[in-house]
Design a protein around this motif. Structure first.
Motif, PDB file in Angstrom:
ATOM      1  N   LEU A 101       0.840  -1.195   0.000  1.00 15.61           N
ATOM      2  CA  LEU A 101       0.000   0.000   0.000  1.00 15.61           C
ATOM      3  C   LEU A 101       0.877   1.248   0.000  1.00 15.61           C
ATOM      4  O   LEU A 101       0.679   2.173  -0.803  1.00 15.61           O
ATOM      5  CB  LEU A 101      -0.921   0.004   1.226  1.00 15.61           C
ATOM      6  N   PHE A 102       1.878   1.287   0.870  1.00 11.06           N
ATOM      7  CA  PHE A 102       2.740   2.460   0.947  1.00 11.06           C
ATOM      8  C   PHE A 102       3.686   2.546  -0.253  1.00 11.06           C
ATOM      9  O   PHE A 102       4.090   3.648  -0.648  1.00 11.06           O
ATOM     10  CB  PHE A 102       3.499   2.468   2.277  1.00 11.06           C
ATOM     11  N   GLY A 107       5.621   5.513  -4.392  1.00 10.27           N
ATOM     12  CA  GLY A 107       6.358   5.264  -5.621  1.00 10.27           C
ATOM     13  C   GLY A 107       5.505   5.235  -6.871  1.00 10.27           C
ATOM     14  O   GLY A 107       5.588   6.127  -7.715  1.00 10.27           O
ATOM     15  N   LEU A 108       4.677   4.222  -7.004  1.00  9.14           N
ATOM     16  CA  LEU A 108       3.927   4.023  -8.240  1.00  9.14           C
ATOM     17  C   LEU A 108       3.045   5.222  -8.570  1.00  9.14           C
ATOM     18  O   LEU A 108       3.057   5.718  -9.700  1.00  9.14           O
ATOM     19  CB  LEU A 108       3.072   2.754  -8.138  1.00  9.14           C
ATOM     20  N   GLY A 109       2.275   5.709  -7.612  1.00  7.80           N
ATOM     21  CA  GLY A 109       1.368   6.813  -7.886  1.00  7.80           C
ATOM     22  C   GLY A 109       2.081   8.099  -8.285  1.00  7.80           C
ATOM     23  O   GLY A 109       1.800   8.663  -9.347  1.00  7.80           O
ATOM     24  N   PRO A 110       3.025   8.585  -7.467  1.00  2.00           N
ATOM     25  CA  PRO A 110       3.706   9.831  -7.834  1.00  2.00           C
ATOM     26  C   PRO A 110       4.472   9.751  -9.154  1.00  2.00           C
ATOM     27  O   PRO A 110       4.434  10.689  -9.957  1.00  2.00           O
ATOM     28  CB  PRO A 110       4.655  10.054  -6.648  1.00  2.00           C
ATOM     29  N   GLU A 136      11.605   5.253 -14.790  1.00  2.00           N
ATOM     30  CA  GLU A 136      11.280   4.923 -13.402  1.00  2.00           C
ATOM     31  C   GLU A 136       9.969   4.151 -13.298  1.00  2.00           C
ATOM     32  O   GLU A 136       9.863   3.196 -12.513  1.00  2.00           O
ATOM     33  CB  GLU A 136      11.221   6.198 -12.550  1.00  2.00           C
ATOM     34  N   VAL A 137       8.979   4.529 -14.090  1.00  2.25           N
ATOM     35  CA  VAL A 137       7.720   3.780 -14.064  1.00  2.25           C
ATOM     36  C   VAL A 137       7.932   2.367 -14.608  1.00  2.25           C
ATOM     37  O   VAL A 137       7.358   1.407 -14.088  1.00  2.25           O
ATOM     38  CB  VAL A 137       6.625   4.532 -14.841  1.00  2.25           C
ATOM     39  N   ARG A 138       8.759   2.237 -15.619  1.00  2.00           N
ATOM     40  CA  ARG A 138       9.071   0.898 -16.124  1.00  2.00           C
ATOM     41  C   ARG A 138       9.732   0.056 -15.027  1.00  2.00           C
ATOM     42  O   ARG A 138       9.413  -1.120 -14.860  1.00  2.00           O
ATOM     43  CB  ARG A 138       9.985   0.982 -17.345  1.00  2.00           C
ATOM     44  N   ARG A 139      10.628   0.659 -14.270  1.00  2.00           N
ATOM     45  CA  ARG A 139      11.251  -0.068 -13.164  1.00  2.00           C
ATOM     46  C   ARG A 139      10.208  -0.508 -12.135  1.00  2.00           C
ATOM     47  O   ARG A 139      10.225  -1.660 -11.666  1.00  2.00           O
ATOM     48  CB  ARG A 139      12.304   0.820 -12.491  1.00  2.00           C
ATOM     49  N   LEU A 140       9.290   0.407 -11.811  1.00  2.00           N
ATOM     50  CA  LEU A 140       8.259   0.075 -10.831  1.00  2.00           C
ATOM     51  C   LEU A 140       7.314  -1.002 -11.352  1.00  2.00           C
ATOM     52  O   LEU A 140       6.896  -1.887 -10.589  1.00  2.00           O
ATOM     53  CB  LEU A 140       7.482   1.345 -10.463  1.00  2.00           C
ATOM     54  N   CYS A 165      -3.240  -0.227  -6.257  1.00  2.00           N
ATOM     55  CA  CYS A 165      -2.361  -0.232  -7.431  1.00  2.00           C
ATOM     56  C   CYS A 165      -3.114  -0.231  -8.755  1.00  2.00           C
ATOM     57  O   CYS A 165      -2.664   0.401  -9.730  1.00  2.00           O
ATOM     58  CB  CYS A 165      -1.427  -1.443  -7.376  1.00  2.00           C
ATOM     59  N   TYR A 166      -4.238  -0.918  -8.825  1.00  2.00           N
ATOM     60  CA  TYR A 166      -4.898  -1.110 -10.121  1.00  2.00           C
ATOM     61  C   TYR A 166      -5.192   0.196 -10.858  1.00  2.00           C
ATOM     62  O   TYR A 166      -4.866   0.320 -12.053  1.00  2.00           O
ATOM     63  CB  TYR A 166      -6.178  -1.929  -9.938  1.00  2.00           C
ATOM     64  N   PRO A 167      -5.803   1.213 -10.223  1.00  2.00           N
ATOM     65  CA  PRO A 167      -6.118   2.430 -10.987  1.00  2.00           C
ATOM     66  C   PRO A 167      -4.897   3.149 -11.534  1.00  2.00           C
ATOM     67  O   PRO A 167      -5.011   3.931 -12.484  1.00  2.00           O
ATOM     68  CB  PRO A 167      -6.862   3.298  -9.962  1.00  2.00           C
ATOM     69  N   TRP A 168      -3.712   2.881 -10.973  1.00  2.00           N
ATOM     70  CA  TRP A 168      -2.502   3.500 -11.488  1.00  2.00           C
ATOM     71  C   TRP A 168      -1.882   2.708 -12.639  1.00  2.00           C
ATOM     72  O   TRP A 168      -0.961   3.198 -13.306  1.00  2.00           O
ATOM     73  CB  TRP A 168      -1.492   3.697 -10.364  1.00  2.00           C
TER      74      TRP A 168
END
Length: 234
Positions: A101-102, A107-110, A136-140, A165-168
């Motif tokens: 969640l954190f 990470g993922l959201g920002p 960075e998003v590819r890494r995440l 996570c899903y909506p992101w």
């Protein structure tokens, strides 16, 4: 009854998706971000950071006055603990869910929000920013793909980690990503998309990063200005 102050952004959608999954009765209170409704005093009293989502719980567990909350992760954790739904009761299971969640919140959201902005809303191409956030998003995405190997859901059992996570991941094209590059993530994404609560939540919702028409200058000022509505003084 619970009130959800909402716009169909990834953070708004994850709060609504939680309520649908948990079967919690709620009243939707739309907040038009492009019109600056997030700056109205009555909304700021609930969400001082002028961001959606926010909630008013008229039946808090302590039986006291209505409880207001902002920040999507805090809202989901509060409601999961209140209802005993979508978060494990055991120490290790709960810890696993909270980590992810954190991870989404920090990470993922920002990072996904940044590349979504530079790919879709920026008035000029900024190659450095686009390359930096795409990578960075590819890494995440890769981190999440590895976590999902051999697991149906992120923390084993379906939980608020998946809902967060899903909506992101939904706007992955705007993030410059292809789910085919992440087979475990792609499989999980299909599973999530087919859940009845997801179908209800996304009915009639447009991709937040693929607007049908360009923003007006006034809307751009409200959304990406200096943190205040141009009509805030009125």
């Amino acid at each position: 009854m619970l009130e959800l102050y909402y716009a169909a952004t990834p953070n708004g959608l994850k709060a609504r998706l939680f309520l649908e999954e948990a079967g919690i009765p709620y009243r939707l209170v739309p907040v038009s971000l492009s019109k600056g409704e997030q700056f109205k005093p009555q909304f700021l009293a609930i969400s001082p950071n002028n961001k959606i989502p926010a909630i008013v719980d008229h039946e808090p567990a302590d039986g006291g006055a209505p409880l207001t909350m902002f920040e999507s992760g805090a809202i989901m954790l509060y409601l999961a603990e209140k209802t005993g739904r979508l978060i494990p009761a055991d120490l290790r299971g709960r810890t696993e869910v909270l980590q992810w969640l954190f991870w989404q919140m920090a990470g993922l959201g920002p990072m996904a929000g940044q590349i979504g902005h530079f790919n879709v809303y920026a008035t000029e191409q900024v190659p450095y920013a686009i390359d930096r956030y795409t990578r960075e998003v590819r890494r995440l995405y890769g981190v999440l793909d590895r976590q999902l190997e051999g697991r149906e859901f992120i923390a084993g059992e379906f939980s608020i980690a998946d809902i967060a996570c899903y909506p992101w991941i939904v706007p992955h094209e705007a993030h410059g990503q292809e789910l085919a590059d992440f087979p475990n993530l792609a499989r999980w994404f299909r599973t999530m998309a087919e859940r009845p609560a997801t179908v209800r939540t996304y009915e009639g919702v447009e991709n937040a990063y693929a607007p049908k028409q360009a923003l007006t200058e006034a809307e751009r000022q409200v959304l990406f200005g200096q943190g205040k509505s141009p009509t805030a003084a009125n």
